[in-house]
Design an enzyme around this catalytic site. Structure first.
Site, mmCIF file in Angstrom:
data_model
loop_
_atom_site.group_PDB
_atom_site.id
_atom_site.type_symbol
_atom_site.label_atom_id
_atom_site.label_comp_id
_atom_site.label_asym_id
_atom_site.label_seq_id
_atom_site.Cartn_x
_atom_site.Cartn_y
_atom_site.Cartn_z
ATOM 1 C CB SER A 247 -0.914 0.022 1.231
ATOM 2 O OG SER A 247 -1.561 1.274 1.367
ATOM 3 C CE1 TYR B 35 -4.201 -1.793 5.183
ATOM 4 C CE2 TYR B 35 -3.311 0.277 4.343
ATOM 5 C CZ TYR B 35 -3.826 -0.986 4.117
ATOM 6 O OH TYR B 35 -3.955 -1.454 2.828
#
Length: 252
Positions: free
Chosen positions: A151, A164
């Site tokens: 990501s 995250y």
């Protein structure tokens, strides 16, 4: 260069492929594309309805490949063993692993230990566990390709997503080190970091996500699937080590 249709399909047709988290979003788009090119793809996800929906949609296209799957949780060792037993029985091994299963997570002020433990087991340990099992099989045949979906959070490090960010930064480091360890075994490793992509992980409604696609502020899952295909389509001499895919107007 040969015909591009042959170029993009040559490393997919009849290849044995596992896509973790392959029942929704990016994983589903990847599975659909690879099956369309003749891949034999195994997917899984936690939600049985999502699984059945994905299998139905992909099978309905009458593609030349094959799609199989079960509902399973990547954090459960028994489920991991079950998945690999199914893969071995159906395919007799693996050629391509796409590590994709992941969950969203916010900052450290929110959540608790058990929440974070489950996120880490999904987003980090899940990748490691599946890579390990794939390598066990690939090293025997001295070939294979592992693609880790990361990501942009690993680079942006937004303060609203500390947990995250931690997991995706871990995947960036894991991918780099893993390639150094297993390239001598004939196994490729690619790491893809998408920007904002339409998915159930997004806080925006489906309608808002569609608007952002039109305004070039968000990608579609199919865009990441095409990036995966590009990595897989390279000749054996060529490794796409790292790739970042972002919406045109997502300035980081």
């Amino acid at each position: 260069m040969d015909n591009l249709s042959n170029y993009f399909g040559q490393n997919i047709n009849q290849k044995r492929i596992v896509v973790t988290g392959g029942t929704t979003g990016i994983g589903k788009a990847i599975a659909k594309l690879l099956v369309s090119l003749g891949g034999r793809v195994f997917v899984f996800g936690r939600d049985e309805n999502d699984l059945n929906g994905a299998l139905e949609v992909i099978k309905a296209k009458s593609f030349s490949g094959e799609i199989l799957g079960i509902s399973a949780d990547i954090t459960q060792k028994d489920d991991i063993d079950l998945i690999w037993n199914k893969v071995d029985n159906a395919f007799g091994g693996i050629d391509i692993l796409v590590n994709n299963a992941a969950l969203p997570a916010r900052g450290i002020i929110e959540g608790n230990y058990e929440d974070w433990k489950y996120i880490l087991e999904t987003n980090v340990l899940g990748y490691i566990a599946f890579a390990k099992e794939a390598v066990n099989r690939m090293k025997v045949q001295k070939s294979g390709h592992i693609i880790n979906i990361g990501s942009m959070s690993a680079e942006v490090k937004e303060k609203t997503g500390v947990i995250y960010v931690s997991t995706k930064t871990a995947i960036r480091g894991f991918s780099t080190a893993l390639r150094k360890e297993i390239n001598p075994l004939g196994i490729k490793v690619s790491h893809i970091e998408p920007g904002a992509v339409t998915s159930d992980m997004q806080e925006d409604s489906k309608e808002v996500q569609k608007e952002k696609i039109v305004s070039m502020e968000m990608l579609e899952a199919e865009d990441i699937a095409m990036s995966v295909l590009f990595c897989l389509s390279q000749p054996k001499r060529c490794d796409v080590v790292s790739m970042q895919i972002r919406p045109h107007l997502q300035i980081i």
